[in-house]
Design a protein around this motif. Sequence first.
Motif, PDB file in Angstrom:
ATOM      1  N   LYS A   8       0.838  -1.202   0.000  1.00  0.00           N
ATOM      2  CA  LYS A   8       0.000   0.000   0.000  1.00  0.00           C
ATOM      3  C   LYS A   8       0.875   1.256   0.000  1.00  0.00           C
ATOM      4  CE  LYS A   8      -3.735   2.171   2.549  1.00  0.00           C
ATOM      5  NZ  LYS A   8      -4.632   2.108   3.702  1.00  0.00           N
ATOM      6  N   GLU A   9       1.988   1.205   0.733  1.00  0.00           N
ATOM      7  CA  GLU A   9       2.888   2.349   0.799  1.00  0.00           C
ATOM      8  C   GLU A   9       3.487   2.667  -0.563  1.00  0.00           C
ATOM      9  OE1 GLU A   9       3.259  -0.314   2.946  1.00  0.00           O
ATOM     10  OE2 GLU A   9       2.238   0.651   4.635  1.00  0.00           O
ATOM     11  N   LEU A  10       3.878   1.630  -1.304  1.00  0.00           N
ATOM     12  CA  LEU A  10       4.446   1.823  -2.637  1.00  0.00           C
ATOM     13  C   LEU A  10       3.403   2.449  -3.561  1.00  0.00           C
ATOM     14  CD1 LEU A  10       6.785   1.365  -4.698  1.00  0.00           C
ATOM     15  CD2 LEU A  10       5.609  -0.746  -5.280  1.00  0.00           C
ATOM     16  N   LYS A  11       2.175   1.959  -3.482  1.00  0.00           N
ATOM     17  CA  LYS A  11       1.106   2.498  -4.326  1.00  0.00           C
ATOM     18  C   LYS A  11       0.873   3.977  -4.017  1.00  0.00           C
ATOM     19  CE  LYS A  11      -1.393  -1.868  -4.700  1.00  0.00           C
ATOM     20  NZ  LYS A  11      -2.660  -2.560  -4.386  1.00  0.00           N
ATOM     21  N   GLU A  12       0.788   4.312  -2.726  1.00  0.00           N
ATOM     22  CA  GLU A  12       0.541   5.700  -2.325  1.00  0.00           C
ATOM     23  C   GLU A  12       1.683   6.617  -2.769  1.00  0.00           C
ATOM     24  OE1 GLU A  12      -0.048   5.448   1.868  1.00  0.00           O
ATOM     25  OE2 GLU A  12      -2.097   4.711   1.677  1.00  0.00           O
ATOM     26  N   GLN A  13       2.906   6.124  -2.606  1.00  0.00           N
ATOM     27  CA  GLN A  13       4.067   6.920  -2.994  1.00  0.00           C
ATOM     28  C   GLN A  13       4.099   7.110  -4.517  1.00  0.00           C
ATOM     29  OE1 GLN A  13       7.859   5.235  -1.973  1.00  0.00           O
ATOM     30  NE2 GLN A  13       8.921   7.167  -2.219  1.00  0.00           N
ATOM     31  N   ALA A  14       3.806   6.064  -5.259  1.00  0.00           N
ATOM     32  CA  ALA A  14       3.797   6.162  -6.717  1.00  0.00           C
ATOM     33  C   ALA A  14       2.732   7.153  -7.191  1.00  0.00           C
ATOM     34  CB  ALA A  14       3.555   4.784  -7.334  1.00  0.00           C
ATOM     35  N   LEU A  17       3.927  10.727  -6.308  1.00  0.00           N
ATOM     36  CA  LEU A  17       4.988  11.143  -7.221  1.00  0.00           C
ATOM     37  C   LEU A  17       4.445  11.408  -8.624  1.00  0.00           C
ATOM     38  CD1 LEU A  17       7.881   8.741  -6.158  1.00  0.00           C
ATOM     39  CD2 LEU A  17       7.790  11.215  -5.835  1.00  0.00           C
ATOM     40  N   SER A  18       3.432  10.655  -9.031  1.00  0.00           N
ATOM     41  CA  SER A  18       2.882  10.850 -10.372  1.00  0.00           C
ATOM     42  C   SER A  18       2.217  12.215 -10.509  1.00  0.00           C
ATOM     43  CB  SER A  18       1.884   9.741 -10.708  1.00  0.00           C
ATOM     44  OG  SER A  18       0.690   9.890  -9.968  1.00  0.00           O
ATOM     45  N   LEU A  27       8.650   7.905 -14.503  1.00  0.00           N
ATOM     46  CA  LEU A  27       8.432   7.444 -13.131  1.00  0.00           C
ATOM     47  C   LEU A  27       8.163   5.948 -13.120  1.00  0.00           C
ATOM     48  CD1 LEU A  27       7.937   7.941 -10.085  1.00  0.00           C
ATOM     49  CD2 LEU A  27       5.552   8.394 -10.679  1.00  0.00           C
ATOM     50  N   ALA A  28       7.324   5.500 -14.029  1.00  0.00           N
ATOM     51  CA  ALA A  28       7.006   4.070 -14.104  1.00  0.00           C
ATOM     52  C   ALA A  28       8.264   3.248 -14.402  1.00  0.00           C
ATOM     53  CB  ALA A  28       5.946   3.822 -15.161  1.00  0.00           C
ATOM     54  N   ASP A  29       9.104   3.743 -15.294  1.00  0.00           N
ATOM     55  CA  ASP A  29      10.350   3.046 -15.608  1.00  0.00           C
ATOM     56  C   ASP A  29      11.271   2.991 -14.390  1.00  0.00           C
ATOM     57  OD1 ASP A  29       9.486   2.611 -18.190  1.00  0.00           O
ATOM     58  OD2 ASP A  29      10.583   4.328 -19.032  1.00  0.00           O
ATOM     59  N   GLU A  30      11.346   4.103 -13.640  1.00  0.00           N
ATOM     60  CA  GLU A  30      12.193   4.136 -12.439  1.00  0.00           C
ATOM     61  C   GLU A  30      11.713   3.141 -11.391  1.00  0.00           C
ATOM     62  OE1 GLU A  30      12.480   8.086 -10.841  1.00  0.00           O
ATOM     63  OE2 GLU A  30      13.129   8.923 -12.759  1.00  0.00           O
TER      64      GLU A  30
END
Length: 98
Positions: A8-14, A17-18, A27-30
């Motif tokens: 969930k943390e990764l999703k929220e951070q992504a 950042l988006s 961003l998706a590539d990173e």
Amino acid sequence: MKKRVYSKELKEQAVRLSYQRDNIKELADELGIAVQRIYKWRRASKTTESPKPEKPIPEDTIEVKRLRKALKEKELELEILKKAEHIFSKSDGKSTGL
């Protein structure tokens, strides 16, 4: 092929950042995530809560609120004193001159 599970943390951070970046593909590539997945997470996050940029409250605003509250209290005290003076001046016929 094994299904990847993202925290969930990764999703929220992504998602956060988006909204901050101009190019979501980079961003998706990173992050090693498909671009479509980030857009899917953004749609899901909009249904739960809309992203709002955090604005710090200026100290001036806090100070103004504090001063307004203090002024209101003093005005109330003054009003009470004026009423008390009026009551006491009626009872003994003397005025205190406030």
